[in-house]
Design an enzyme around this catalytic site. Structure first.
Site, PDB file in Angstrom:
ATOM      1  N   GLU A  51     -28.482   8.453  14.242  1.00 43.29           N
ATOM      2  CA  GLU A  51     -28.113   9.096  12.984  1.00 43.29           C
ATOM      3  C   GLU A  51     -29.318   9.568  12.163  1.00 43.29           C
ATOM      4  OE1 GLU A  51     -26.700   6.143  13.836  1.00 43.29           O
ATOM      5  OE2 GLU A  51     -24.515   6.305  13.688  1.00 43.29           O
ATOM      6  N   PHE A 113     -15.765  -5.132   8.146  1.00 40.89           N
ATOM      7  CA  PHE A 113     -16.573  -4.713   9.283  1.00 40.89           C
ATOM      8  C   PHE A 113     -17.121  -3.311   9.031  1.00 40.89           C
ATOM      9  CE2 PHE A 113     -18.154  -4.538  13.431  1.00 40.89           C
ATOM     10  CZ  PHE A 113     -17.726  -3.385  14.091  1.00 40.89           C
ATOM     11  N   LYS A 163     -11.238   5.628   5.153  1.00 41.68           N
ATOM     12  CA  LYS A 163     -10.380   5.953   6.296  1.00 41.68           C
ATOM     13  C   LYS A 163      -8.941   6.294   5.886  1.00 41.68           C
ATOM     14  CE  LYS A 163      -9.641   3.878  10.861  1.00 41.68           C
ATOM     15  NZ  LYS A 163      -9.852   5.005  11.763  1.00 41.68           N
TER      16      LYS A 163
END
Lengths: 575, 165
Positions: A51, A113, A163
């Site tokens: 990244e 997480f 999300k």
């Protein structure tokens, strides 16, 4: 008005913003976005191998095309890996929109997480950072992100995408207009202030233009050249300003600053009017501030009002876009009588021209000279270190030759990925990356990306078995205590090494073999005579990258050099 | 180096306070106090900031704040006619009978309220200027052993007719 998922609105936003390429690395928090991207063909999705390199690629793409670079990573470690790339872009004012995945809104704050408060982490290295907490805001936030990234003083903008928001159904509308009450960039130049500045110009005996990256970002090279030719006033540039005027132009004196040319640094020291456009007076340029342009009145034109009167006292501040300011100036300026001053500058140039001091055969300058002689239309990207400064000193730039370099942050590992991004944005141009052996290894994995994308980037890898710039500082100021700068060193070496090459272990890795292992080409050059053939061979490879490893002497120095804290006129000219 | 006051109009969003204080810490500006609350427009919050700096740094701070996308307006209060007050709570414990009497007298003289007490302790609530609060704390610390101070930082608004600081 239809109800569509957040991911669909995101893709629509990218299309509306004219994005044709994004750099993306998937992960659990962005699987929905990547699924959406899979079904469309308008936007090319490039997969890097780290990244950090991802952001540098978007950065090189943005700098070389003038468009906004777009990054997409997953949350947690993916987002954290972006930090260096974002800081690099921030310090050189590069427009990026960095999209990061985030855990579902209900999990934020629970140490889920791969949860990371990336907006918090990048707060001080982003122009703007925001998390989209509500599906209703998605369209507006994305529109604002692109607007903020590319307007005023450009910079990276981070958008965090939880999300659940991305799969939620909502409006399909992407706004036409932006209205941010706290952000209203104005680029118009105050004519009154400009006229005052020009009056000051008229009464000066020893005027000089100091040009920074702002002129390149504004695309004002042609206007600047006209201004210089009209006024007959000489020009010096900062590292980021290099290329704003043809480096072969008779009024161009070279780079100023820590490694600036003798003539340029003396010109700054002795001028009576410093007319600066698009620079922020970094410490690399000014060195000891109390001695910087000590006899001069200072005019400072910059798009960022915070950059004006920040580091040095300015007599006439003007907040404006460089192109608008210079275009306005062209209406009011006249030819200036500078014959005596120009003669003085010529004397300085003749006294200490830029040279390469070297004991042994192959040098970086010979390679750069070859590029100057044989390339007419190319983008040269450097990494960070001695090779970077030699490139700044010796590379000739004009309207067909562009230079990309990490100036503000000096990020090692920038060069190769940025070259990849530049090539993706400019298929028809030759792209050459100039790197050291240290910096090249920081993002070496991008060889896989370059091979996968079939990009014929040519890498000139100067291998001196050292972290050269630090080694140079140790040579000059630390009594040759070569602490942790040898990249050839092994456990079997003595603790403190006097460094004669015969005793040294072989260099690891064998870059030529490594290139081939990646499916790229590798060539090693040890003498000046081999340079031409190596480039010819590299240029024939049109399917993928070529590493040309040049073995150079570790004792080569970058000169002149101004020690930190010393005035610009106290240059070390030889060693 | 002088005391300066700023009033900022900012977007009422999560993270704005962190951004402003991060700016001060990241650039090592000397922030003394910061208060923030919603205005009559629920999308806008207003901050009162007190800091210490020289003239050049102060100009730089104002520009840096203006650059923040979430900052709508920066108002320099340093030389404006304003009303500015700070909330101070002082608890004095382990008081003798004589101490209690004196504390009640002090409260009357200094125009502050005693809002809570028992046989040994007194709680004062003071809404006044920062300098008056400073004076009261100095007085109480020199005369009494066990005091507890909670201060809120100043909140300011432009005057209509009179000036007070």
């Amino acid at each position: 008005m239809q109800q569509i998922r957040g991911t669909s609105l995101l893709v629509k936003a990218l299309q509306e913003e004219g994005v044709d390429t994004i750099f993306g690395y998937p992960g659990g928090l962005v699987t929905d976005i990547f699924d959406e991207l899979y079904h469309q063909d308008d936007i090319k999705v490039v997969l890097p191998r780290h990244e950090q390199a991802l952001v540098h690629e978007a950065d090189g793409y943005a700098r070389s095309t003038g468009k906004v670079g777009v990054c997409l990573v997953t949350g947690g470690p993916g987002a954290a890996n972006m930090v260096t790339g974002i800081a690099t872009a921030y310090y050189d004012s590069v427009p990026l929109v960095c999209l990061s995945g985030q855990v579902a809104s209900s999990l934020i704050g629970d140490d889920a997480f791969q949860e990371a408060d990336i907006v918090g982490i990048t707060r001080n290295i982003c122009k703007h950072g925001v998390i989209v907490n509500d599906r209703k805001n998605l369209g507006r936030v994305l529109k604002e992100a692109f607007y903020i990234a590319r307007t005023g003083k450009p910079g990276p903008v981070l958008v965090d995408l939880p999300k659940n928001v991305m799969v939620e159904l909502g409006s399909d509308e992407y706004p036409d207009k932006v209205n941010i009450r706290g952000y209203k960039p104005s680029t118009k130049v105050h004519i009154g202030q400009l006229k005052k500045a020009i009056d000051l110009l008229k009464t000066s005996q020893k005027p000089i233009f100091l040009i920074g990256g702002g002129v390149n970002i504004a695309g004002a090279q042609a206007e600047l050249t006209k201004l210089v030719e009209l006024t007959k006033i000489p020009v010096v540039t900062t590292m980021m300003g290099k290329g704003s005027i043809d480096t072969k132009h008779s009024y161009y004196l070279g780079n100023v600053g820590m490694h600036g040319s003798y003539a340029a640094n003396m010109a700054i020291t002795e001028c009576d009017l410093l007319f600066s456009i698009g620079t922020r007076f970094s410490d690399r340029v000014t060195s000891k501030i109390s001695e910087f342009a000590r006899n001069a009145k200072i005019v400072h034109i910059d798009i960022d009002s915070a950059a004006i009167s920040k580091n040095i006292k300015v007599d006439i501040p003007i907040v404006a876009d460089a192109k608008e300011a210079i275009t306005a100036m062209l209406n009011y300026v006249n030819e200036h009588e500078t014959a005596e001053w120009l003669k003085q500058l010529e004397t300085w140039q003749a006294a200490h021209p830029l040279t390469m001091q070297s004991n042994n055969g192959l040098t970086a300058k010979q390679v750069i000279d070859h590029i100057n002689e044989t390339c007419q239309d190319a983008i040269v990207v450097t990494d960070v270190g001695q090779h970077q400064i030699w490139t700044i000193q010796f590379l000739e730039l004009n309207r067909n030759m562009q230079l990309l370099t990490s100036g503000g942050m000096g990020t090692m590992g920038y060069g190769f990925p940025a070259a990849i991004g530049a090539k993706l944005g400019n298929e028809d141009k030759t792209v050459i990356c100039i790197s050291g052996d240290g910096g090249m290894q920081m993002n070496i994995q991008e060889l896989a990306t370059a091979v996968a994308e079939e990009l014929p980037v040519i890498v000139c890898l100067f291998n001196n078995s050292s972290l050269g710039m630090v080694r140079q500082v140790q040579t000059l100021f630390f009594e040759k205590n070569y602490s942790s700068i040898c990249t050839r060193r092994r456990k079997s070496c003595p603790r403190r090494c006097s460094g004669t090459s015969e005793q040294c272990p072989p260099y690891s890795p064998d870059f030529v073999a490594l290139a081939k292992a990646y499916g790229a080409e590798g060539i090693r050059v040890t003498t000046e005579g081999e340079i031409g053939a190596a480039f010819d061979q590299a240029l024939k490879n049109t399917d993928g990258p070529t590493i040309i490893e040049f073995i150079i002497d570790k004792d080569d120095l970058v000169l002149p050099m101004v020690q930190g804290g010393k005035p610009l006129y106290e240059m070390i000219l030889e060693y | 180096m002088e005391k300066r006051w700023l009033s900022l109009f900012v977007e009422n969003d999560i993270g704005v306070l962190a951004k402003i204080s991060g700016l001060f810490s990241g650039k090592a500006y000397n922030l003394e106090s910061l208060t923030v609350g919603m205005t009559e427009d629920e999308t806008v919050s207003r901050m009162t900031i007190r800091l210490i700096s020289d003239d050049e740094t102060f100009e730089q701070i104002k520009k840096q704040l203006n650059r923040c996308v979430e900052v709508i307006k920066v108002v320099d209060f340093t030389n404006s006619p304003i009303h500015m007050k700070e909330l101070l709570f002082v608890k004095v414990r382990k008081c003798s009978k004589g101490d209690l009497d004196e504390l009640f007298r002090i409260a009357e003289v200094f125009g502050v309220s005693i809002i809570d007490y028992d046989k040994e302790s007194v709680l004062m609530e003071c809404v006044q200027t920062e300098s008056k609060n400073n004076a009261l704390i100095t007085l109480l610390s020199s005369d009494f052993q066990s005091i507890e101070v909670v201060r809120g930082g100043s909140v300011a608004i432009e005057s209509i007719s009179i000036t007070e600081r």
